[in-house]
Design an enzyme around this catalytic site. Structure first.
Site, PDB file in Angstrom:
ATOM      1  N   ASN A 260      25.081  40.663 -21.626  1.00 19.61           N
ATOM      2  CA  ASN A 260      25.169  42.079 -21.289  1.00 19.61           C
ATOM      3  C   ASN A 260      23.829  42.796 -21.362  1.00 19.61           C
ATOM      4  O   ASN A 260      22.903  42.372 -22.062  1.00 19.61           O
ATOM      5  CB  ASN A 260      26.125  42.793 -22.268  1.00 19.61           C
ATOM      6  CG  ASN A 260      27.565  42.401 -22.104  1.00 19.61           C
ATOM      7  OD1 ASN A 260      28.188  42.672 -21.093  1.00 19.61           O
ATOM      8  ND2 ASN A 260      28.119  41.733 -23.110  1.00 19.61           N
ATOM      9  N   ASP A 385      41.251  43.330 -25.521  1.00 17.39           N
ATOM     10  CA  ASP A 385      40.370  44.376 -24.996  1.00 17.39           C
ATOM     11  C   ASP A 385      39.113  43.732 -24.422  1.00 17.39           C
ATOM     12  O   ASP A 385      37.993  44.088 -24.773  1.00 17.39           O
ATOM     13  CB  ASP A 385      40.009  45.370 -26.104  1.00 17.39           C
ATOM     14  CG  ASP A 385      39.342  46.628 -25.549  1.00 17.39           C
ATOM     15  OD1 ASP A 385      39.412  46.847 -24.332  1.00 17.39           O
ATOM     16  OD2 ASP A 385      38.753  47.383 -26.343  1.00 17.39           O
TER      17      ASP A 385
END
Length: 545
Positions: A260, A385
């Site tokens: 990321n 999630d």
């Protein structure tokens, strides 16, 4: 012989240079192949904070790069036949080196400008068109230049027809080996260690060094070599203050990991983690110990549905911990609940302790969620999630995965899934996820987060899960939490599957997600289009900040 006449005279003149040693030509091929793959991976990291790192964007990158390489191969072969002067090839490497060094610094402005331009003229497939145009502008030309290397070197290294097969095969093997190293080195070493900008600079420097060595040996183009070194040096100094979000001046942390782009913002009320430059909140910490106003608050209904408040000891597993927003909330409101989370990104896991005050009692496992679940125990609540815009891990969206989750829940346990892309159209990614889950769990309910684009899904084998929530609400002492649970209760909608099942073999999550995010972005861009038509670019950057 491969060369004769004027061409033979040119090559004879070059025997005075380092090209008398074919190992230098082989090194050129090796490092060029390495650089191509490094640039491809760097391209994905440069575009990801703006357009995501989904398979859709990867397809655009790979397609654009393959086109560039094909054009470069044709160009290089014709150029080498027309004028087999190695100086032309190494001159192209100097140009490619400067262009590559400039990509991360000028590229972010180009990407922003292209995005605004595309937003003004298209009403659908924004991510595809914006990422494609960005790739074409930023990467096609330098990769065309690198595409000329192999056919040119074939011309310079083949002495006669008796050994041309062996020489060309050797060049191909070196290019492949270089590409392999160029695949692993940026991903596991340079990008996580020094960042995307420095990675471009490193490989630009390698290409420049090869070209400079040639020109020094040939005693040519000293000025061009000096200018190249100077420009790369200037970009290297600029890397110290490099930022993807160049319009933001309130970042407390900006970095990159293997997975990321990471950005932490802080204001008087909250601390926010985002993995996207333009929009999105992946985690949040409220400084006043209040509810977040986001989907995490809705998900707090899951422990009540599982009857956690009535148990002496209970457990929570979060697949996709982030920096622990949900774990922190559950630890506050359910002190009898033992929480642990799985987060694949080690740097995000570290931020949980550094900036987001995740309680020490929450155990963090750095692992893939599904891989961890295979050997895990049972839990009262499991939160999934792990979905981020259209970057949805298909292995955590299939019927096989949700079956595994069910096996790791207690008898009255509840799974809560955050689905972050709500669509008004039938057959969206959320519809497929809901149907898939409904094929595994007999009880499935959803509630819409009215303030965001999220939908929370609750699933269980316990037919009394909703009654558990309803019965608990009157005894909730915290007024803010009680009001939130009343909102969830009033918004719950029972779901029954309609046969749209995602499996490990077939889970087109990227295509389905693309349709939804295109709808979401389209709605957002309508607002920015108006500003673009009536205001200035600085106005938009102020809004983005």
């Amino acid at each position: 012989m491969a060369c004769g006449g004027k061409n033979g005279e040119i090559m004879a003149g070059e025997t005075r240079t380092i090209l008398r040693n074919k190992y230098f030509l082989y090194a050129t091929e090796f490092f060029s192949g390495m650089s191509v793959m490094a640039i491809e991976l760097g391209a994905s990291r440069l575009l990801a904070p703006y357009f995501s790192s989904s398979q859709v964007v990867w397809t655009v990158i790979i397609g654009a790069i393959m086109v560039a390489m094909a054009l470069g191969n044709i160009w290089g072969g014709r150029a080498a036949d027309k004028n087999p002067d190695p100086g032309r090839l190494y001159g192209r490497l100097l140009i490619a080196a400067v262009w590559i060094a400039a990509i991360p610094f000028l590229g972010k402005y180009i990407i922003a400008g292209i995005s605004l331009g595309v937003a003004a003229v298209v009403s659908s497939n924004f991510l595809v068109w914006a990422s494609l145009c960005s790739c074409l502008v930023l990467f096609v030309f330098p990769l065309m230049l690198l595409g000329t290397v192999t056919p040119s070197l074939a011309k310079y290294t083949v002495d006669d027809l008796e050994n041309n097969g062996a020489v060309v095969g050797r060049l191909g093997a070196l290019n492949t080996i270089g590409s392999i190293i160029g695949t692993f080195l940026p991903t596991f070493v340079t990008i996580p260690a020094v960042g995307t900008a420095a990675t471009f600079l490193i490989f630009a420097g390698i290409l420049a060094l090869i070209a400079v060595i040639y020109f020094i040996s040939a005693r040519k183009k000293a000025v061009k070599c000096a200018v190249t070194v100077l420009l790369i040096g200037v970009f290297s100094f600029s890397a110290v203050d490099y930022s993807f979000a160049f319009w933001d001046d309130d970042l407390v942390y900006e970095d990159e990991s293997i997975y990321n782009y990471l950005q932490v913002k802080e204001n008087d009320r909250s601390v926010i983690l985002s993995t996207n430059v333009l929009f999105g909140v992946q985690s949040i910490r409220m400084k006043e110990e209040e509810l977040t106003g986001m989907y995490y608050d809705y998900a707090l209904a899951a422990p009540f549905m599982a009857g956690v408040q009535d148990k002496e000891d209970s457990s929570l597993l979060i697949l996709g911990l982030g920096t622990g927003t949900y774990a922190t909330l559950c630890s506050r409101y359910f002190p009898n609940m033992r929480a642990e989370g799985v987060e694949i990104d080690e740097k995000i896991a570290a931020l949980a302790r550094t900036y987001f005050e995740l309680p020490d009692s929450v155990n963090i496992h750095v692992n893939d969620g599904r891989a961890f679940l295979e050997n895990a125990g049972t839990y009262d609540v499991i939160m999934v999630d792990a979905y981020q815009d259209i970057t949805i891990p298909f292995q955590m969206s299939s019927v096989e995965f949700f079956t595994m989750v069910k096996e790791h829940l207690t008898e009255d346990g509840v799974m809560v899934v955050n689905m972050n892309m709500r669509s008004s159209k039938e057959g969206s990614i959320n519809d497929y996820l809901t149907d898939t889950i409904a094929s595994v769990f007999p009880e499935v309910y959803t509630v819409i987060d009215s303030a965001n684009t999220n939908t929370e899904l609750f699933a269980s084998s316990n037919p009394d899960m909703v009654s558990g929530l309803n019965d608990s609400i009157p005894s909730i002492s915290d007024p803010q939490l009680r009001e939130m649970m009343e909102t969830v209760r009033d918004g719950l909608e029972q779901k029954e599957g309609q046969g749209r099942i995602l499996t490990d073999d077939k889970a087109p999550v990227e295509v389905l997600g693309m349709k939804v995010i295109d709808e979401i972005i389209g709605d957002e861009l309508d607002y920015y289009r108006d500003i673009l038509k009536n205001g200035s670019i600085s106005d938009i950057f102020q809004l983005l900040g």
